[in-house]
Design an enzyme around this catalytic site. Sequence first.
Site, PDB file in Angstrom:
ATOM      1  N   ASN A   9      25.284 -37.929  52.950  1.00 18.82           N
ATOM      2  CA  ASN A   9      24.616 -36.729  53.479  1.00 18.82           C
ATOM      3  C   ASN A   9      25.579 -35.556  53.327  1.00 18.82           C
ATOM      4  OD1 ASN A   9      23.387 -34.732  54.955  1.00 18.82           O
ATOM      5  ND2 ASN A   9      23.489 -35.816  56.932  1.00 18.82           N
ATOM      6  N   LYS A  11      25.021 -32.533  53.971  1.00 18.61           N
ATOM      7  CA  LYS A  11      24.793 -31.508  55.004  1.00 18.61           C
ATOM      8  C   LYS A  11      24.746 -30.110  54.371  1.00 18.61           C
ATOM      9  CE  LYS A  11      26.586 -34.645  58.450  1.00 18.61           C
ATOM     10  NZ  LYS A  11      27.229 -34.854  59.732  1.00 18.61           N
ATOM     11  N   HIS A  95      17.782 -36.328  61.968  1.00 20.41           N
ATOM     12  CA  HIS A  95      19.241 -36.304  62.092  1.00 20.41           C
ATOM     13  C   HIS A  95      19.616 -35.638  63.413  1.00 20.41           C
ATOM     14  CE1 HIS A  95      23.460 -35.511  61.423  1.00 20.41           C
ATOM     15  NE2 HIS A  95      23.412 -36.430  60.480  1.00 20.41           N
ATOM     16  N   GLU A  97      21.857 -33.627  64.237  1.00 16.54           N
ATOM     17  CA  GLU A  97      22.147 -32.185  64.189  1.00 16.54           C
ATOM     18  C   GLU A  97      20.854 -31.384  64.283  1.00 16.54           C
ATOM     19  OE1 GLU A  97      24.469 -32.427  60.623  1.00 16.54           O
ATOM     20  OE2 GLU A  97      26.066 -33.417  61.748  1.00 16.54           O
ATOM     21  N   GLU A 167      23.322 -43.532  64.166  1.00 18.57           N
ATOM     22  CA  GLU A 167      24.446 -42.596  64.124  1.00 18.57           C
ATOM     23  C   GLU A 167      24.770 -42.132  65.541  1.00 18.57           C
ATOM     24  OE1 GLU A 167      24.842 -40.600  60.032  1.00 18.57           O
ATOM     25  OE2 GLU A 167      23.366 -39.444  61.125  1.00 18.57           O
ATOM     26  N   GLY A 173      31.350 -36.624  62.572  1.00 24.16           N
ATOM     27  CA  GLY A 173      32.255 -35.518  62.259  1.00 24.16           C
ATOM     28  C   GLY A 173      33.442 -35.412  63.202  1.00 24.16           C
ATOM     29  N   SER A 212      31.570 -40.871  60.937  1.00 28.93           N
ATOM     30  CA  SER A 212      32.973 -40.938  60.504  1.00 28.93           C
ATOM     31  C   SER A 212      33.302 -42.169  59.665  1.00 28.93           C
ATOM     32  CB  SER A 212      33.908 -40.833  61.713  1.00 28.93           C
ATOM     33  OG  SER A 212      33.740 -39.573  62.356  1.00 28.93           O
TER      34      SER A 212
HETATM   35  P1  13P Z   1      30.384 -37.895  59.251  1.00 33.20           P
HETATM   36  O1  13P Z   1      30.524 -39.063  58.287  1.00 33.20           O
HETATM   37  O2  13P Z   1      30.954 -36.627  58.722  1.00 33.20           O
HETATM   38  O3  13P Z   1      30.829 -38.255  60.619  1.00 33.20           O
HETATM   39  O4  13P Z   1      28.789 -37.609  59.348  1.00 33.20           O
HETATM   40  C1  13P Z   1      27.917 -38.643  59.615  1.00 33.20           C
HETATM   41  C2  13P Z   1      26.530 -38.137  59.478  1.00 33.20           C
HETATM   42  O5  13P Z   1      26.053 -37.367  60.289  1.00 33.20           O
HETATM   43  C3  13P Z   1      25.765 -38.556  58.299  1.00 33.20           C
HETATM   44  O6  13P Z   1      24.425 -38.205  58.408  1.00 33.20           O
END
Ligand code: 13P
Length: 251
Positions: A9, A11, A95, A97, A167, A173, A212
Amino acid sequence: MRRPMVAGNWKMHGTRASVAELINGLAQQQISADVDVAVFPSTLHVLQVVSGLAGSDFAVGAQDCAIDPQQGALTGEVAASQLHDAHCSLVLVGHSERRSVLGETDQVVTRKFAAAQSSGLTPVLCVGETLAQREAGQTLEVVAAQLSAVIDVLGVEVFAQAVIAYEPVWAIGTGLTASPEQAQDVHAAIRAQLAAKSPELAGQVRILYGGSVKAASAAELFGMPDIDGGLVGGASLNADEFGAICRAAGS
Ligand code: 13P
């Protein structure tokens, strides 16, 4: 036997130049034919990535889609049917976010899930608890409710053509990965929830871990019985690191 899957992803990252560089780096990775690999660029870069990775084994997905599958008057949104036309085969829905920053509710996520499937895309349903919810002992309850929101409206059968990504929000992150055991506990609970409605389907659906994931932690996570691969954020922006994570899923 479930085929492992690793999804990157990207982002809200990338320029045309950095995306071109990443595509070149990905094309050089040796990845086992036993692993499904997909990348999820920003919608702006989907066409560039589709054409840059044409002929490779990488699938391309989008990070979101509109609640209505068809084209129409919905300023700023992209319909699942348009993503399908652009040769996306998958789309992330729900997701964290988007749930937390943009206020996407379970109802909205469910509509997006349905829109994706009706356009021939495979939805990747993202679920996960916040740190406060984990500390309050609510992890399994929160994740079960996010999954039930889809099952109750669309039925369990829709998971025959879908992927689930667990997740934990606190691991995204932050550099804090859930331990393999912590992740396995939630993955097993997700599978048990599906199994209560359809044991056969529960055995087939792929449940990815995200939060992560790095090359150094991937093999241990992917070695757990109910973890079928990963949804990788930051580390997917580095082709060599992402390639190493994909190789860990194939080993
Ligand atoms: P990170 O691997 O940067 O923690 O992000 C995970 C994520 O949100 C993938 O959709």
